[in-house]
Design a protein around this motif. Structure first.
Motif, short mmCIF file in Angstrom:
data_model
loop_
_atom_site.label_atom_id
_atom_site.label_comp_id
_atom_site.label_asym_id
_atom_site.label_seq_id
_atom_site.Cartn_x
_atom_site.Cartn_y
_atom_site.Cartn_z
N ARG A 193 70.92 -56.71 40.67
CA ARG A 193 71.69 -56.89 39.43
C ARG A 193 70.98 -57.87 38.50
N LEU A 194 70.48 -58.96 39.08
CA LEU A 194 69.80 -59.97 38.26
C LEU A 194 68.51 -59.42 37.67
N LYS A 195 67.80 -58.62 38.42
CA LYS A 195 66.56 -58.01 37.91
C LYS A 195 66.88 -57.08 36.74
N LYS A 196 67.92 -56.27 36.92
CA LYS A 196 68.32 -55.35 35.83
C LYS A 196 68.77 -56.12 34.59
N ALA A 197 69.30 -57.32 34.80
CA ALA A 197 69.74 -58.17 33.68
C ALA A 197 68.58 -59.03 33.15
N ASN A 198 67.38 -58.78 33.63
CA ASN A 198 66.16 -59.47 33.17
C ASN A 198 66.16 -60.97 33.44
N HIS A 199 66.63 -61.35 34.63
CA HIS A 199 66.57 -62.77 35.00
C HIS A 199 65.11 -63.20 35.00
N PRO A 200 64.79 -64.28 34.29
CA PRO A 200 63.38 -64.69 34.13
C PRO A 200 62.64 -64.99 35.43
N LEU A 201 63.32 -65.47 36.45
CA LEU A 201 62.62 -65.80 37.69
C LEU A 201 62.25 -64.55 38.49
N LEU A 202 62.80 -63.41 38.11
CA LEU A 202 62.49 -62.17 38.83
C LEU A 202 61.37 -61.38 38.16
N GLY A 203 60.99 -61.76 36.96
CA GLY A 203 59.84 -61.21 36.25
C GLY A 203 59.31 -59.88 36.72
N ASP A 204 58.17 -59.90 37.41
CA ASP A 204 57.48 -58.69 37.84
C ASP A 204 57.94 -58.17 39.19
N LEU A 205 59.06 -58.66 39.67
CA LEU A 205 59.59 -58.21 40.96
C LEU A 205 59.85 -56.70 40.91
N GLU A 206 59.46 -56.01 41.97
CA GLU A 206 59.66 -54.56 42.05
C GLU A 206 61.04 -54.27 42.63
N ILE A 207 61.91 -53.72 41.80
CA ILE A 207 63.27 -53.41 42.26
C ILE A 207 63.23 -52.35 43.36
N THR A 208 62.20 -51.50 43.36
CA THR A 208 62.08 -50.50 44.41
C THR A 208 61.87 -51.15 45.78
N THR A 209 61.20 -52.29 45.79
CA THR A 209 61.01 -53.01 47.06
C THR A 209 62.36 -53.45 47.62
N LEU A 210 63.22 -53.95 46.74
CA LEU A 210 64.56 -54.35 47.18
C LEU A 210 65.31 -53.15 47.76
#
Length: 179
Positions: free
Chosen positions: A80-97
């Motif tokens: 959810r935070l990645k989809k909301a563009n949380h800055p600390l998640l930057g280049d994190l791959e949501i597919t990995t999650l």
């Protein structure tokens, strides 16, 4: 932001993780697939928790002195935070999650059906497949953690989580204890 631990603790943690990764490889080679799965699951929980520890101070929910929560809920929070563009998640791959969540689901089903008449004969084959998938996914989990750590260390402050993401969480309190 400063790292959460002093350098000597971080060095010891790095040594520990290298040992665990080596142990996963050695256990796989020796066909100890159940051990590989346990070690992989531990790595996934650790990486997800460590990532959230760096972000949770921005959660608007109350701190819980004894937080509990499953890995699936924590993964969903990070997604959810990645989809909301949380800055600390930057280049994190949501597919990995999503891959980690899927692997954990397979592991849980396998563990809960471990001793059933229908499954026990395929036990070794099922664990071998899960171990192979998990061993490959561990590297992605560590890369995920590195993205969050790098962004955390570069940040001047921890941003507050967006209210929509917080409201979608079913927990009444934070899932990770805030220092």
């Amino acid at each position: 932001m400063e790292p959460n631990e002093p350098l000597n603790v971080r060095e010891e943690m790095a040594e520990m993780h290298e040992y665990i990764i080596q142990r996963i490889q050695e256990s796989y080679k020796s066909k100890s697939y159940i051990e590989v799965c346990w070690l992989c699951y531990t790595c996934f929980e650790n990486r997800i928790n460590r990532s959230l520890e760096k972000i949770v101070i921005g959660c608007t929910k109350e701190n819980d002195p004894n937080p509990r929560g499953g890995i699936t809920s924590k993964i969903e929070c990070l997604k959810r935070l990645k989809k909301a563009n949380h800055p600390l998640l930057g280049d994190l791959e949501i597919t990995t999650l999503s891959e980690i969540k899927g692997w954990c689901s397979k592991r849980n089903k396998l563990m809960h059906n471990l001793l059933t008449v229908e499954r026990y004969k395929a036990l070794d084959k099922d664990f071998q497949s899960l171990a192979q998938e998990g061993a490959e996914l561990v590297n992605k989990a560590y890369a995920l953690g590195a993205v969050v750590r790098t962004n955390h260390n570069r940040a001047k402050e921890i941003p507050t989580m967006d209210e929509a993401s917080v409201n979608k969480c079913r927990r009444k309190t934070r899932c990770i204890k805030c220092s």
